[in-house]
Design a protein around this motif. Structure first.
Motif, PDB file in Angstrom:
ATOM      1  N   SER A  87       0.841  -1.198   0.000  1.00  0.00           N
ATOM      2  CA  SER A  87       0.000   0.000   0.000  1.00  0.00           C
ATOM      3  C   SER A  87       0.873   1.243   0.000  1.00  0.00           C
ATOM      4  CB  SER A  87      -0.881   0.040   1.245  1.00  0.00           C
ATOM      5  OG  SER A  87      -1.727  -1.082   1.271  1.00  0.00           O
ATOM      6  N   PHE A  88       0.389   2.267  -0.699  1.00  0.00           N
ATOM      7  CA  PHE A  88       0.979   3.607  -0.570  1.00  0.00           C
ATOM      8  C   PHE A  88      -0.089   4.461   0.082  1.00  0.00           C
ATOM      9  CE2 PHE A  88       2.965   1.883  -4.427  1.00  0.00           C
ATOM     10  CZ  PHE A  88       4.294   1.997  -4.085  1.00  0.00           C
ATOM     11  N   GLY A  89       0.066   4.775   1.359  1.00  0.00           N
ATOM     12  CA  GLY A  89      -0.992   5.518   2.042  1.00  0.00           C
ATOM     13  C   GLY A  89      -2.298   4.757   1.936  1.00  0.00           C
ATOM     14  N   GLU A  95      -4.961  -1.620 -16.605  1.00  0.00           N
ATOM     15  CA  GLU A  95      -5.145  -0.194 -16.856  1.00  0.00           C
ATOM     16  C   GLU A  95      -4.057   0.606 -16.134  1.00  0.00           C
ATOM     17  OE1 GLU A  95      -8.836   0.859 -14.912  1.00  0.00           O
ATOM     18  OE2 GLU A  95      -8.327  -0.431 -13.235  1.00  0.00           O
ATOM     19  N   ASN A  96      -4.010   1.915 -16.401  1.00  0.00           N
ATOM     20  CA  ASN A  96      -3.064   2.777 -15.688  1.00  0.00           C
ATOM     21  C   ASN A  96      -3.367   2.740 -14.194  1.00  0.00           C
ATOM     22  OD1 ASN A  96      -3.276   4.863 -18.447  1.00  0.00           O
ATOM     23  ND2 ASN A  96      -1.352   4.046 -17.723  1.00  0.00           N
ATOM     24  N   GLY A  97      -2.336   2.593 -13.390  1.00  0.00           N
ATOM     25  CA  GLY A  97      -2.534   2.581 -11.951  1.00  0.00           C
ATOM     26  C   GLY A  97      -3.014   1.252 -11.402  1.00  0.00           C
ATOM     27  N   ALA A  98      -2.999   0.196 -12.227  1.00  0.00           N
ATOM     28  CA  ALA A  98      -3.502  -1.100 -11.765  1.00  0.00           C
ATOM     29  C   ALA A  98      -2.550  -1.767 -10.777  1.00  0.00           C
ATOM     30  CB  ALA A  98      -3.728  -2.021 -12.957  1.00  0.00           C
ATOM     31  N   GLY A  99      -1.293  -1.354 -10.759  1.00  0.00           N
ATOM     32  CA  GLY A  99      -0.341  -1.930  -9.819  1.00  0.00           C
ATOM     33  C   GLY A  99       0.699  -2.827 -10.471  1.00  0.00           C
ATOM     34  N   LYS A 100       0.814  -2.766 -11.779  1.00  0.00           N
ATOM     35  CA  LYS A 100       1.773  -3.626 -12.487  1.00  0.00           C
ATOM     36  C   LYS A 100       3.206  -3.274 -12.120  1.00  0.00           C
ATOM     37  CE  LYS A 100       0.313  -2.032 -16.443  1.00  0.00           C
ATOM     38  NZ  LYS A 100      -0.662  -1.011 -16.074  1.00  0.00           N
ATOM     39  N   SER A 101       3.534  -1.975 -12.256  1.00  0.00           N
ATOM     40  CA  SER A 101       4.905  -1.571 -11.953  1.00  0.00           C
ATOM     41  C   SER A 101       5.241  -1.837 -10.496  1.00  0.00           C
ATOM     42  CB  SER A 101       5.108  -0.092 -12.266  1.00  0.00           C
ATOM     43  OG  SER A 101       4.920   0.148 -13.625  1.00  0.00           O
ATOM     44  N   THR A 102       4.269  -1.632  -9.629  1.00  0.00           N
ATOM     45  CA  THR A 102       4.507  -1.867  -8.203  1.00  0.00           C
ATOM     46  C   THR A 102       4.963  -3.302  -7.962  1.00  0.00           C
ATOM     47  OG1 THR A 102       2.835  -0.229  -7.663  1.00  0.00           O
ATOM     48  CG2 THR A 102       3.479  -1.735  -5.915  1.00  0.00           C
ATOM     49  N   LEU A 103       4.269  -4.256  -8.566  1.00  0.00           N
ATOM     50  CA  LEU A 103       4.644  -5.659  -8.372  1.00  0.00           C
ATOM     51  C   LEU A 103       6.039  -5.935  -8.935  1.00  0.00           C
ATOM     52  CD1 LEU A 103       3.460  -8.315  -7.239  1.00  0.00           C
ATOM     53  CD2 LEU A 103       2.979  -8.958  -9.605  1.00  0.00           C
ATOM     54  N   ASP A 114       9.434  -3.438 -18.259  1.00  0.00           N
ATOM     55  CA  ASP A 114       8.263  -2.609 -17.980  1.00  0.00           C
ATOM     56  C   ASP A 114       8.042  -1.655 -19.146  1.00  0.00           C
ATOM     57  OD1 ASP A 114       6.133  -1.367 -16.858  1.00  0.00           O
ATOM     58  OD2 ASP A 114       7.150  -0.777 -15.002  1.00  0.00           O
ATOM     59  N   GLU A 115       7.036  -1.910 -19.929  1.00  0.00           N
ATOM     60  CA  GLU A 115       6.710  -1.107 -21.109  1.00  0.00           C
ATOM     61  C   GLU A 115       7.921  -0.834 -21.982  1.00  0.00           C
ATOM     62  OE1 GLU A 115       4.039   2.171 -20.571  1.00  0.00           O
ATOM     63  OE2 GLU A 115       3.391   1.314 -18.674  1.00  0.00           O
ATOM     64  N   PRO A 116       8.492  -1.891 -22.544  1.00  0.00           N
ATOM     65  CA  PRO A 116       9.737  -1.714 -23.286  1.00  0.00           C
ATOM     66  C   PRO A 116       9.553  -1.229 -24.715  1.00  0.00           C
ATOM     67  CG  PRO A 116       9.141  -4.023 -23.259  1.00  0.00           C
ATOM     68  CD  PRO A 116       8.071  -3.301 -22.490  1.00  0.00           C
ATOM     69  N   GLU A 138       3.292  14.346  -8.609  1.00  0.00           N
ATOM     70  CA  GLU A 138       4.189  13.217  -8.837  1.00  0.00           C
ATOM     71  C   GLU A 138       3.607  11.908  -8.315  1.00  0.00           C
ATOM     72  OE1 GLU A 138       4.852  15.750  -6.900  1.00  0.00           O
ATOM     73  OE2 GLU A 138       6.078  15.239  -5.147  1.00  0.00           O
ATOM     74  N   ALA A 139       2.563  12.001  -7.473  1.00  0.00           N
ATOM     75  CA  ALA A 139       1.945  10.779  -6.973  1.00  0.00           C
ATOM     76  C   ALA A 139       0.857  10.250  -7.918  1.00  0.00           C
ATOM     77  CB  ALA A 139       1.355  11.014  -5.575  1.00  0.00           C
ATOM     78  N   LEU A 140       0.553  11.018  -8.964  1.00  0.00           N
ATOM     79  CA  LEU A 140      -0.441  10.548  -9.930  1.00  0.00           C
ATOM     80  C   LEU A 140       0.190   9.521 -10.861  1.00  0.00           C
ATOM     81  CD1 LEU A 140      -2.018  13.950 -11.048  1.00  0.00           C
ATOM     82  CD2 LEU A 140      -3.043  12.257  -9.537  1.00  0.00           C
ATOM     83  N   SER A 141      -0.624   8.593 -11.364  1.00  0.00           N
ATOM     84  CA  SER A 141      -0.085   7.662 -12.360  1.00  0.00           C
ATOM     85  C   SER A 141       0.030   8.395 -13.691  1.00  0.00           C
ATOM     86  CB  SER A 141      -0.986   6.443 -12.487  1.00  0.00           C
ATOM     87  OG  SER A 141      -2.093   6.760 -13.296  1.00  0.00           O
ATOM     88  N   GLY A 142       0.779   7.812 -14.616  1.00  0.00           N
ATOM     89  CA  GLY A 142       1.067   8.474 -15.886  1.00  0.00           C
ATOM     90  C   GLY A 142      -0.178   8.974 -16.596  1.00  0.00           C
ATOM     91  N   GLY A 143      -1.193   8.130 -16.657  1.00  0.00           N
ATOM     92  CA  GLY A 143      -2.414   8.508 -17.355  1.00  0.00           C
ATOM     93  C   GLY A 143      -3.070   9.710 -16.707  1.00  0.00           C
TER      94      GLY A 143
HETATM   95  N1  LIG Z   1       5.761   5.978  -4.767  1.00  0.00           N
HETATM   96  C1  LIG Z   1       4.419   6.035  -4.734  1.00  0.00           C
HETATM   97  N2  LIG Z   1       3.792   6.836  -3.838  1.00  0.00           N
HETATM   98  C2  LIG Z   1       2.452   6.901  -3.796  1.00  0.00           C
HETATM   99  N3  LIG Z   1       1.633   6.208  -4.593  1.00  0.00           N
HETATM  100  C3  LIG Z   1       2.182   5.403  -5.512  1.00  0.00           C
HETATM  101  C4  LIG Z   1       3.607   5.282  -5.639  1.00  0.00           C
HETATM  102  N4  LIG Z   1       3.876   4.409  -6.636  1.00  0.00           N
HETATM  103  C5  LIG Z   1       2.675   4.001  -7.108  1.00  0.00           C
HETATM  104  N5  LIG Z   1       1.659   4.596  -6.443  1.00  0.00           N
HETATM  105  C6  LIG Z   1       0.230   4.358  -6.679  1.00  0.00           C
HETATM  106  O1  LIG Z   1       0.010   2.974  -6.718  1.00  0.00           O
HETATM  107  C7  LIG Z   1      -0.914   2.640  -7.743  1.00  0.00           C
HETATM  108  C8  LIG Z   1      -0.302   1.616  -8.678  1.00  0.00           C
HETATM  109  O2  LIG Z   1       0.740   2.222  -9.389  1.00  0.00           O
HETATM  110  P1  LIG Z   1       1.611   1.456 -10.473  1.00  0.00           P
HETATM  111  O3  LIG Z   1       2.704   2.380 -10.864  1.00  0.00           O
HETATM  112  O4  LIG Z   1       1.983   0.122  -9.980  1.00  0.00           O
HETATM  113  O5  LIG Z   1       0.586   1.333 -11.682  1.00  0.00           O
HETATM  114  P2  LIG Z   1       0.814   0.684 -13.123  1.00  0.00           P
HETATM  115  O6  LIG Z   1      -0.115  -0.482 -13.224  1.00  0.00           O
HETATM  116  O7  LIG Z   1       2.234   0.434 -13.365  1.00  0.00           O
HETATM  117  O8  LIG Z   1       0.255   1.859 -14.025  1.00  0.00           O
HETATM  118  P3  LIG Z   1       0.808   2.433 -15.436  1.00  0.00           P
HETATM  119  O9  LIG Z   1       0.193   1.577 -16.492  1.00  0.00           O
HETATM  120  O10 LIG Z   1       0.243   3.813 -15.502  1.00  0.00           O
HETATM  121  O11 LIG Z   1       2.286   2.388 -15.416  1.00  0.00           O
HETATM  122  C9  LIG Z   1      -1.295   3.946  -8.421  1.00  0.00           C
HETATM  123  O12 LIG Z   1      -2.513   4.366  -7.901  1.00  0.00           O
HETATM  124  C10 LIG Z   1      -0.198   4.896  -8.039  1.00  0.00           C
HETATM  125  O13 LIG Z   1      -0.702   6.200  -7.951  1.00  0.00           O
END
Ligand SMILES: Nc1ncnc2c1ncn2[C@@H]1O[C@H](COP(=O)(O)OP(=O)(O)OP(=O)(O)O)[C@@H](O)[C@H]1O
Ligand SMILES: [Mg+2]
Lengths: 331, 489
Positions: B11-13, B36-44, B161-163, B386-391
């Motif tokens: 979790s982020f907050g 979708e954007n913000g789904a959590g792919k990059s996080t994993l 990641d999105e190469p 900066e806390a928003l996802s790219g989309g």
């Molecule tokens: N360092 C961070 N601080 C706060 N929130 C974050 C941080 N990194 C990611 N998030 C939030 O976590 C959620 C998942 O982000 P993540 O980057 O994993 O999405 P994604 O699936 O990779 O999206 P995209 O397709 O846009 O790259 C988003 O809501 C994002 O705003």
């Protein structure tokens, strides 16, 4: 070449030694991504402290040790405030520069004009007897020899060793360096302290060898640190080029002295001060290629001439480490 | 090597970016990840590669639980990640770039490194000279370099990641070939992308994420509609290609010459009619960016004329261009478009014409709430950009544009965005066209250029083609032109 010129040139190598130390110290610090602006005051403070220590204890070695320690300590403050407290390196460095200078004048009062020890000259057997080269390079004191060694070691370290590459990395792309396994902030502390200690040696090199003694505000060292900062840029953050810049600066100073008798119309102050603006001017010239209007002016020239000038300008110009002055946080 | 992620939470907050994700990938498998954007792919992916630590859950490699605290831990375990923006050292030579972070003695043996690099390259048909500088490479080549480096360090798991966003079509083909070869050698490849056709063509199985959870996994044969429905929870159809009636000429570009130390453009001519969309295609660095920036007033042309509705703008400063109704949306959202550290509300305040000296906070918050709703931004008025996802960053940028606008200049308007956001963004842009705004945009995505432009300019090494009618052009024709084949100007 007559003997006088030769001795004069040997004198340039000797008086440039502290500038070499300061410029290379700063080069290493900035390579790591930190600007240590305090070095002008630092050179004064360590000159005074090194001299005072040696006068009191009679030990030259202790004088240099104290210089290096003060240099390391003041630089630690710069590193700490920028890395841990995320404060502006420019503001903190500048304040420390002014404070160290005033501190040196204030604390140095009791040692004004005292006569103290001097680092003895140490001709290297055999080498010293080689014609020309011997006089030029090998009839110096140990400090000058150290400056040769420093140039070589710093150059080899930065460009030829693994930790040196990582040093370039943390100043260039700290995020990438972190991914490659560097503890960016710890390395930045280490290199700021090492760089600061090198600058801290420059002070005693003046007060115990090049300009022996402490004369307070008329010691004539004020400004050297700023020039060392300019030389760091001129040198393109390359120890070899920085050393060249140091020699160039001292050569200009020497020319000022030599030409003085033959140019009676020019006030002597002008010739003494001239090397400073000249050095800054060189800095500007070297980086002319960075400006947009030069690009545009060049566009009007014939193709070949333009290519040639552009090539020369590109070879001369220097670019700072990309992350210089920017704090690093890993997410 | 087999990779298993078990019950990963992060979790982020208040955002639950990874909610109980479990996924298992066998050696030799290319695993696709969609969402979708913000789904959590990059996080994993960041959890697996040591950038961030999971709040709870386990990572098992060949059945053994491992702790991965830093990226260098990850590579020691054989996990390497390729980031969207290449993480390398641009001003350095390729060998030096390889050496940084490589363990060994004080003095590295550059010759040996060059040799092993060449051997590795031979396997995949790459051709990089170890003595050249990284900043002289294209994004695609830097990607190849990074893959080679990770393999050289012994990576057995490769995360991408999105190469495919910044690279050319032929480089993409080569990349896919390489990935398939690596999988045959028993490596695990994890491939994150928004491009459905890429993922479908390459991956042995696909996992779909939505709002932090794993929705499901599918195996070939894939059904695109089905995948889209899994990603967004609803069916999304591609928007119709629309073409508006153009009216009078708006922007006239005559004999425009632009020059910087990389590229020279000579005598480009174009008349943009109002309500028209012009797509600029070409390999990265072919001059299209300089062209766009000259139209924006950010770069001063060395010759020629720019006129907006007859009014001469050549040589005027940037703000005159702005006042004339020209807006520029740069590709680097975080560097040029948005100001990190400021909230969404503060951005809206800055973008408005301010009458008073003091900020009317309450009104500003109300307005930004409204805009956040209309533009469907996932964030709060106080959220820092900066806390928003790219989309969502891209949506925020569009929400900040002034009305009315005469000319809108966009660089990669949908780079990194999911399909739904892309379609939505273009519907907004087309609405602008209906209000007689003309649009000039750059995109590396040929489908996007063909689908949304009325006319297309192709750039090749500073040369500019005649405007092509988008309706009468095919992807193949466009691809050929971009590669410089049959180029006349
Ligand atoms: N360092 C961070 N601080 C706060 N929130 C974050 C941080 N990194 C990611 N998030 C939030 O976590 C959620 C998942 O982000 P993540 O980057 O994993 O999405 P994604 O699936 O990779 O999206 P995209 O397709 O846009 O790259 C988003 O809501 C994002 O705003
Ligand atoms: Mg992502």
């Amino acid at each position: 070449m007559d003997n006088n010129t030769l001795v004069g040139l040997a004198g340039i190598l000797a008086s440039a030694a502290p500038v070499v130390f300061a410029a290379i110290g700063e080069t290493i610090t900035e390579r790591a991504g930190i600007t240590n602006l305090s070095i002008n005051g630092l050179i004064l403070l360590t000159a005074m402290a090194g001299f005072a220590t040696s006068v009191t204890t009679g030990s030259l070695l202790l004088g240099f040790l104290v210089g290096a320690l003060i240099g390391a300590f003041v630089s630690l403050i710069v590193a700490f405030s920028s890395i841990a407290l995320k404060q502006s390196q420019v503001a903190v460095g500048f304040v420390l520069a002014l404070m160290s200078r005033d501190l040196s004048y204030f604390l140095g009062n009791p040692y004004m004009g005292l006569s103290g020890p001097r680092v003895p000259s140490l001709p290297i057997p055999v080498l010293a007897d080689i014609p020309v080269v011997g006089v030029l390079f090998f009839r110096q004191d140990i400090l000058v020899y150290s400056s040769y060694i420093l140039i070589a070691v710093a150059y080899i370290f930065v460009f030829k060793t693994r930790p040196g590459l990582m040093l370039q990395g943390i100043g260039e792309q700290p995020a990438t360096a972190y991914v490659r396994g560097a503890n960016v902030n710890r390395l930045r502390y280490i290199y700021t302290i090492i760089g600061g200690a090198l600058v801290g040696l420059a002070g005693p090199m003046y007060s115990l060898s090049v300009k022996v003694g402490w004369k307070g505000t008329i010691t004539g060292l004020d400004g050297i640190g700023w020039i060392a900062l300019a030389i760091t840029i001129f040198g393109g953050w390359n120890p070899l080029r920085a050393a060249f810049g140091a020699y160039l600066f001292v050569l200009l100073q020497w020319l000022g002295l030599v030409l003085q008798p033959s140019l009676p119309n020019i006030p002597s102050q002008v010739l003494q001060v001239a090397p400073f603006p000249l050095m800054i001017l060189t800095l500007l010239l070297v980086n002319l290629g960075n400006s947009e209007w030069v690009d545009r002016t060049l566009a009007g020239l014939p193709e070949e001439v333009r290519r040639l000038i552009a090539k020369v300008l590109r070879a001369m110009r220097t670019t700072p480490p990309a992350a210089l002055g920017i704090p690093f946080e890993n997410e | 090597m087999n990779v298993e992620l078990v019950h990963i939470h992060k979790s982020f907050g208040v955002v639950h970016a990874n909610n109980d994700i479990s996924i298992s990938i066998k050696s030799g498998v290319i695993q696709g990840i969609l969402g979708e954007n913000g789904a959590g792919k990059s996080t994993l992916m960041k959890v697996l590669s040591g950038f961030i630590q999971a709040d709870s859950g386990d990572i098992l490699l060949d059945g053994k639980a491992v702790r991965i605290n830093t990226p260098s831990d990850a590579i020691r375990h054989g996990i390497g990640m390729l980031h969207q923006d290449p993480l390398d050292f641009p001003p350095m030579k390729i060998v030096d770039n390889m050496l940084i972070g490589h363990d060994g003695g004080l003095f590295p043996n550059r010759r040996e490194v060059s040799k092993s690099l060449k051997e590795l390259q031979a396997q995949f048909g790459f051709n990089l000279d170890p003595e050249t500088y990284v900043d002289s490479l294209t994004v695609g080549e830097r990607q190849q370099l990074e893959i080679l480096r990770l393999l050289w360090l012994g990576a057995r798991v490769l995360i991408l990641d999105e190469p495919t966003t910044g690279i050319s079509a032929s480089q993409k083909e080569k990349l896919f070939e390489t990935l398939k070869k690596l999988a045959e050698q028993g490596m695990v490849i994890i491939f994150v992308s928004h491009k459905l056709e890429d993922v479908e063509g390459l991956c042995h199985k696909i996992a779909v994420f939505r709002q932090g959870s794993l929705v499901g996994e599918t195996a070939p044969p894939y059904n695109t509609d089905n995948l889209v429905e899994m990603m967004f929870g609803k069916v999304i159809s591609l928007d119709e290609k629309t073409r508006l009636e153009n009216c009078e000429p708006a922007m006239e570009i005559s004999n425009l010459s632009i020059e910087d130390n990389r590229i020279q453009i000579r005598n480009a001519n174009l008349t943009v009619n109002c309500g028209e969309v012009i797509g600029l295609a070409g390999m990265e660095g072919s001059g299209q960016r300089q062209f766009l920036r000259a139209l924006a007033g950010l770069m001063r042309p060395v010759g020629g004329d720019l006129r907006l509705s007859g009014k001469r703008l050549t040589g005027k400063p940037y703000h005159s261009f702005q006042d004339a109704g020209i807006s520029y949306v740069p590709a680097s959202r975080m560097e040029e478009g948005l100001i990190p550290g400021l909230s969404i509300t503060e951005h809206f305040i800055l973008s408005e014409d301010q009458s008073g000296f003091f900020i009317d906070r309450e009104k500003a918050v109300t307005i930004s709430r409204e805009r956040i709703n209309t533009f469907n931004i996932k964030g709060e008025p106080v959220t820092r950009v900066e806390a928003l996802s790219g989309g969502n960053q891209q949506r925020a940028l569009l929400a900040m544009l002034r009305t009315p606008l005469r000319l809108l200049l966009l660089e990669h308007p949908t780079r990194g965005l999911d399909i739904e956001s892309s379609i939505w963004i273009w519907s907004q842009l087309k609405d602008r066209c209906k209000q007689k705004t003309c649009i000039v945009f750059i995109s590396a995505d040929l489908e996007e250029v063909l689908h949304y432009s009325d006319r297309i300019l192709v750039f090749y090494n500073g040369k500019v083609s005649q405007p092509l009618d988008a309706a009468a052009t095919t992807v193949d024709q466009l691809g050929q032109l971009i590669g410089g084949k049959g180029f006349q100007c």
